[in-house]
Design a protein around this motif. Structure first.
Motif, short mmCIF file in Angstrom:
data_model
loop_
_atom_site.label_atom_id
_atom_site.label_comp_id
_atom_site.label_asym_id
_atom_site.label_seq_id
_atom_site.Cartn_x
_atom_site.Cartn_y
_atom_site.Cartn_z
N MET A 151 157.16 51.03 38.47
CA MET A 151 158.47 50.65 38.97
C MET A 151 159.26 51.91 39.28
O MET A 151 159.35 52.82 38.47
N ARG A 152 159.85 51.96 40.46
CA ARG A 152 160.59 53.16 40.84
C ARG A 152 162.01 53.12 40.30
O ARG A 152 162.58 52.07 40.07
N SER A 153 162.59 54.27 40.14
CA SER A 153 163.97 54.38 39.67
C SER A 153 164.93 54.12 40.82
O SER A 153 164.66 54.47 41.97
N THR A 154 166.05 53.52 40.51
CA THR A 154 167.07 53.29 41.52
C THR A 154 168.37 54.00 41.13
O THR A 154 169.46 53.45 41.25
N ALA A 155 168.26 55.22 40.62
CA ALA A 155 169.45 56.00 40.30
C ALA A 155 170.25 56.20 41.58
O ALA A 155 169.68 56.42 42.65
N THR A 156 171.56 56.05 41.48
CA THR A 156 172.38 56.09 42.67
C THR A 156 173.50 57.10 42.56
O THR A 156 174.00 57.38 41.48
N ALA A 157 173.89 57.65 43.71
CA ALA A 157 175.04 58.55 43.76
C ALA A 157 176.32 57.74 43.61
O ALA A 157 177.31 58.23 43.09
N VAL A 158 176.30 56.50 44.08
CA VAL A 158 177.44 55.61 43.96
C VAL A 158 177.02 54.46 43.07
O VAL A 158 176.00 53.83 43.31
N SER A 159 177.79 54.18 42.02
CA SER A 159 177.44 53.05 41.15
C SER A 159 177.80 51.76 41.87
O SER A 159 178.62 51.74 42.79
N THR A 160 177.23 50.66 41.41
CA THR A 160 177.55 49.38 42.03
C THR A 160 179.03 49.03 41.86
O THR A 160 179.59 48.34 42.69
N ALA A 161 179.66 49.54 40.82
CA ALA A 161 181.09 49.29 40.61
C ALA A 161 181.93 49.91 41.73
O ALA A 161 183.04 49.46 42.00
N ASP A 162 181.39 50.93 42.38
CA ASP A 162 182.12 51.62 43.45
C ASP A 162 181.84 51.05 44.84
O ASP A 162 182.51 51.44 45.80
N LEU A 163 180.87 50.16 44.98
CA LEU A 163 180.47 49.68 46.31
C LEU A 163 181.60 48.94 47.01
O LEU A 163 181.90 49.21 48.18
N HIS A 164 182.22 47.98 46.35
CA HIS A 164 183.28 47.19 46.96
C HIS A 164 184.48 48.06 47.35
O HIS A 164 184.91 48.02 48.51
N PRO A 165 185.02 48.89 46.43
CA PRO A 165 186.15 49.74 46.83
C PRO A 165 185.82 50.71 47.97
O PRO A 165 186.65 50.95 48.85
N ALA A 166 184.61 51.25 47.99
CA ALA A 166 184.22 52.17 49.06
C ALA A 166 184.16 51.45 50.39
O ALA A 166 184.60 51.98 51.43
N TYR A 167 183.64 50.23 50.39
CA TYR A 167 183.55 49.45 51.62
C TYR A 167 184.94 49.06 52.12
O TYR A 167 185.24 49.18 53.31
N VAL A 168 185.81 48.62 51.22
CA VAL A 168 187.18 48.26 51.61
C VAL A 168 187.90 49.47 52.18
O VAL A 168 188.58 49.37 53.21
N ALA A 169 187.76 50.63 51.56
CA ALA A 169 188.40 51.85 52.09
C ALA A 169 187.88 52.16 53.49
O ALA A 169 188.65 52.54 54.37
#
Length: 129
Positions: free
Chosen positions: A1-19
């Motif tokens: 199973m591969r790692s899905t470490a991210t530069a942006v956490s899922t908590a930041d996805l909605h605010p980043a998209y709205v911005a």
């Protein structure tokens, strides 16, 4: 199973998209999307791919200065997918005559994590009340 470490956490996805969408900058918005992104816009045919979404967004932002207040209701992640459910209030000001339109609705965004660990929007589906 591969790692899905991210530069942006899922908590930041909605605010980043709205911005990004509130910037009214099509290139900034497209930078957050997958190549095969799908937009399900109320009252319009489904838009598939960055080219289709970009053309629609350029036409929309040429006609309106837009602002969305999007409240995320829930965010769930499972593996390489994250689903955000939201409600919104939108304000559109005509660039031609300054008239304003208001809209309320609800929607769902689905994000996918790339092999490089970057989250990209793959579907935004919304409807008005």
């Amino acid at each position: 199973m591969r790692s899905t470490a991210t530069a942006v956490s899922t908590a930041d996805l909605h605010p980043a998209y709205v911005a990004a969408i509130n910037s009214n900058d099509t290139d900034r918005i497209l930078g957050l999307m997958s190549e095969d992104v799908v937009f399900q816009v109320p009252g319009e045919a489904e838009l598939v791919g960055k080219d289709a979404v970009g053309a629609w967004a350029n036409t929309f932002f040429a006609a309106y200065e837009a602002s969305w207040d999007k409240t995320e209701i829930a965010m769930e992640q499972s593996g390489d997918l994250a689903i955000s459910r939201y409600v919104y209030v939108a304000r559109y000001r005509s660039r031609e005559d300054g008239s304003e339109l208001h809209e309320t609705g609800k929607g769902v965004c689905i994000f996918r994590c790339t092999p490089a660990g970057e989250w990209r929007l793959m579907i935004d589906s919304w409807s008005t009340h």
